[in-house]
Structure formats: structure tokens, C-alpha cells
Design a protein around this motif. Structure first.
Motif, mmCIF file in Angstrom:
data_model
loop_
_atom_site.group_PDB
_atom_site.id
_atom_site.type_symbol
_atom_site.label_atom_id
_atom_site.label_comp_id
_atom_site.label_asym_id
_atom_site.label_seq_id
_atom_site.Cartn_x
_atom_site.Cartn_y
_atom_site.Cartn_z
ATOM 1 N N VAL A 117 0.765 -1.107 -0.084
ATOM 2 C CA VAL A 117 -0.120 0.011 0.034
ATOM 3 C C VAL A 117 0.907 1.190 -0.170
ATOM 4 N N PRO A 118 0.711 2.119 -0.978
ATOM 5 C CA PRO A 118 1.517 3.309 -1.017
ATOM 6 C C PRO A 118 1.256 4.254 0.138
ATOM 7 N N GLU A 119 2.213 4.887 0.553
ATOM 8 C CA GLU A 119 2.052 5.834 1.735
ATOM 9 C C GLU A 119 0.916 6.646 1.871
ATOM 10 N N GLU A 120 0.812 7.337 0.626
ATOM 11 C CA GLU A 120 -0.357 8.127 0.583
ATOM 12 C C GLU A 120 -1.756 7.580 0.374
ATOM 13 N N LEU A 121 -1.796 6.148 0.501
ATOM 14 C CA LEU A 121 -3.113 5.749 0.647
ATOM 15 C C LEU A 121 -3.167 4.811 1.854
ATOM 16 N N GLN A 122 -2.118 4.719 2.824
ATOM 17 C CA GLN A 122 -2.284 4.051 3.692
ATOM 18 C C GLN A 122 -3.460 4.513 4.865
ATOM 19 N N LYS A 123 -3.551 5.497 5.170
ATOM 20 C CA LYS A 123 -4.656 6.130 6.007
ATOM 21 C C LYS A 123 -5.892 5.513 5.563
ATOM 22 N N ARG A 124 -6.339 5.794 4.377
ATOM 23 C CA ARG A 124 -7.631 5.043 3.917
ATOM 24 C C ARG A 124 -7.754 3.573 3.936
ATOM 25 N N ALA A 125 -6.617 2.975 3.805
ATOM 26 C CA ALA A 125 -6.463 1.353 3.743
ATOM 27 C C ALA A 125 -6.739 1.127 5.288
ATOM 28 N N LEU A 126 -6.081 1.833 6.216
ATOM 29 C CA LEU A 126 -6.283 1.543 7.557
ATOM 30 C C LEU A 126 -7.736 1.887 7.971
ATOM 31 N N LYS A 127 -8.356 2.643 7.542
ATOM 32 C CA LYS A 127 -9.816 2.876 7.812
ATOM 33 C C LYS A 127 -10.597 2.017 7.304
ATOM 34 N N ALA A 128 -10.315 1.522 6.238
ATOM 35 C CA ALA A 128 -10.880 0.284 5.660
ATOM 36 C C ALA A 128 -10.739 -0.923 6.692
ATOM 37 N N VAL A 129 -9.839 -1.073 7.001
ATOM 38 C CA VAL A 129 -9.366 -2.534 7.822
ATOM 39 C C VAL A 129 -10.354 -2.219 9.007
#
Length: 64
Positions: free
Chosen positions: A40-52
């Protein structure tokens, strides 16, 4: 950061797809979500963590 999907838990509700469409997508049968990036690219990590966090079936796990 990587994210793994437990296909036995996933019901394809696609909450994660809505939160991070550049990280997740539904499979061809719209039954199970899959991760479409290896890391997961750094710029997408916040959204990915929210999805988790928001996955109703707890089918997503961070695997760093």
C-alpha cells in the motif's frame, strides 16, 4: 505495508472498496474483496487502515 484478506470471512460487502478503491476491488463474482496492490503506497495508507477498521466482517488484516 500490506493488507491481507481472509476469504472465509469476507462477504463482499465492499465497505473497503468504498473507502479505498485504489487498494481494494471485488473479485469477478462480486463475492470476495481482493487487494489490488502488493504494498500500500504511503499516500493511501490512511484510507486503507480505515478500511481495515471498518470491515464489518473483520476480514482485513495489516501485514507489515
Amino acid at each position: 505495508m500490506r493488507i491481507d484478506v481472509d476469504p472465509d470471512r469476507c462477504e463482499g460487502q465492499a465497505v473497503c472498496v468504498g473507502l479505498a478503491p485504489k487498494v481494494f476491488e471485488l473479485n469477478d463474482d462480486d463475492e470476495v474483496v481482493r487487494v489490488i496492490v502488493d504494498e500500500v503506497p504511503e499516500e493511501l495508507q490512511k484510507r486503507a487502515l480505515k478500511a481495515v477498521e471498518k470491515c464489518p466482517m473483520a476480514a482485513l488484516k495489516v501485514a507489515e
